[in-house]
Design an enzyme around this catalytic site. Structure first.
Site, mmCIF file in Angstrom:
data_model
loop_
_atom_site.group_PDB
_atom_site.id
_atom_site.type_symbol
_atom_site.label_atom_id
_atom_site.label_comp_id
_atom_site.label_asym_id
_atom_site.label_seq_id
_atom_site.Cartn_x
_atom_site.Cartn_y
_atom_site.Cartn_z
ATOM 1 N N ASP A 1 6.069 6.054 -2.295
ATOM 2 C CA ASP A 1 5.977 7.106 -1.413
ATOM 3 C C ASP A 1 5.464 8.487 -2.485
ATOM 4 O O ASP A 1 5.396 9.505 -1.644
ATOM 5 C CB ASP A 1 7.327 7.507 -0.933
ATOM 6 N N LYS B 1 6.524 -1.214 9.166
ATOM 7 C CA LYS B 1 5.884 -1.368 7.736
ATOM 8 C C LYS B 1 5.888 -2.768 7.281
ATOM 9 O O LYS B 1 4.994 -3.303 6.520
ATOM 10 C CB LYS B 1 6.588 -0.393 6.639
ATOM 11 N N GLN C 1 14.001 3.943 2.602
ATOM 12 C CA GLN C 1 13.647 4.547 3.738
ATOM 13 C C GLN C 1 14.545 6.066 3.889
ATOM 14 O O GLN C 1 15.859 5.653 3.839
ATOM 15 C CB GLN C 1 13.974 3.793 4.864
#
Ligand code: NAD
Length: 281
Positions: free
Chosen positions: A119, A52, A96
């Protein structure tokens, strides 16, 4: 059969995003910023986060990774998120997953400002997506959606079968395809005859976590099949779709690896840029 090349599609998307970031930099004299919080030392999470960060740098975003040990207190993480919420240089915040057991995942998700929730997991974004309003959309289903649209731009009236009803994949995928006027069937572990459902589908999205569940004789000739699954087996990684069998039958299919996976990260960058743009209005 069309082999849907997720690596190529993701590279094209990153190139588009890079140009967009250059334009934003020229206009606002600043670039979107992504902050990732990584807790613990799980190897897959570390690899995801490294990828990422690399992709974010490639398109010109400002990116930082904040690392904490497994033993970090929940309070420390929540306070850091509050701080990032107020930081104008941070457009998007991602924690995460998975988290250590002593940290409440839902509390973490709900502490992130919906406008920085890259997200798309915050209940406000989930609600906005299902109401058809503007929202951050979870990255994996967004990637699947963009791949489907590349093969078939007009999805109106198509019959889509989603396998799996997770908040991460199946449910947001359903909303995205409903918005495109598909007739969507969402199937799951208690569905009585999954093969019969799949045989009705113009589009199948498999997000289950069972190696090679979807077989060749489950799929019509003109079906687009998107394989979200990542399953470790003895000789490597396979998806939820039996690639050898289904590739003989389907109209289009994503490989694993090299299909949905690369698009997930590119969509995270896209979401970060969208959050930045909305914050400038
Ligand atoms: P999950 O475990 O949260 O959900 C799985 C879903 O599958 C559940 O809704 C369950 O009801 C359904 N299911 C289980 N057995 C079934 C069966 N026999 N028939 C029909 N449905 C069944 O999983 P998830 O988080 O949505 O992930 C699914 C898969 O996607 C996993 O392999 C995961 O590793 C992969 N994944 C890939 C990416 C990517 O970027 N490519 C991202 C996230 C997840």
């Amino acid at each position: 059969m069309i082999l849907i090349d997720g690596k190529k599609a993701a590279a094209e998307l990153r190139e588009e995003l890079k140009h967009e970031v250059e334009g934003l930099k020229a206009k606002y004299n600043k670039v979107p910023g992504l902050t990732v919080i990584l807790i613990g030392d799980l190897t897959p999470s570390q690899i995801y986060v490294r990828n990422k960060e690399k992709s974010a740098n490639e398109v010109g975003l400002k990116s930082e990774v904040l690392k904490y040990p497994d033993s970090v207190e929940e309070k420390t993480i929540l306070e850091k998120i509050e701080e990032l919420n107020k930081d104008e240089t941070v457009s998007g915040i991602l924690v995460q997953l998975p988290l250590p057991k002593h940290i409440d995942k839902q509390k973490v998700i709900e502490t992130i400002l919906p406008s920085k929730d890259v997200d798309g997991f915050h209940p406000m974004n989930v609600g906005n997506l299902s109401s058809g309003y503007e929202s951050s959309v979870p990255c994996t289903p967004l990637g699947c959606y963009l791949l489907i649209k590349k093969v078939e731009p007009n999805l109106s009236g198509k019959k889509a079968v989603i396998i799996g009803r997770s908040n991460l994949n199946g449910k947001p995928m359903t909303q995205l395809l409903l918005k495109e006027n598909c007739t969507v069937t969402i199937t799951h572990s208690k569905t009585k005859d999954l093969k019969a459902e799949c045989l009705e589908a113009d589009i199948i999205v498999a997000a289950v976590g069972i190696p090679e569940l979807v077989k060749g004789d489950w799929v019509k000739k003109d079906t687009i099949v998107i394989d979200v699954g990542i399953n470790k087996i003895e000789n490597g990684i396979v998806g939820d779709v039996d690639f050898d069998e289904v590739s003989k039958n389907a109209k289009a299919l994503t490989p694993v690896p090299g299909g949905v996976g690369p698009m997930t990260i590119a969509c995270l960058l896209k979401n970060t840029i969208e959050c930045f743009k909305r914050s400038q209005i």
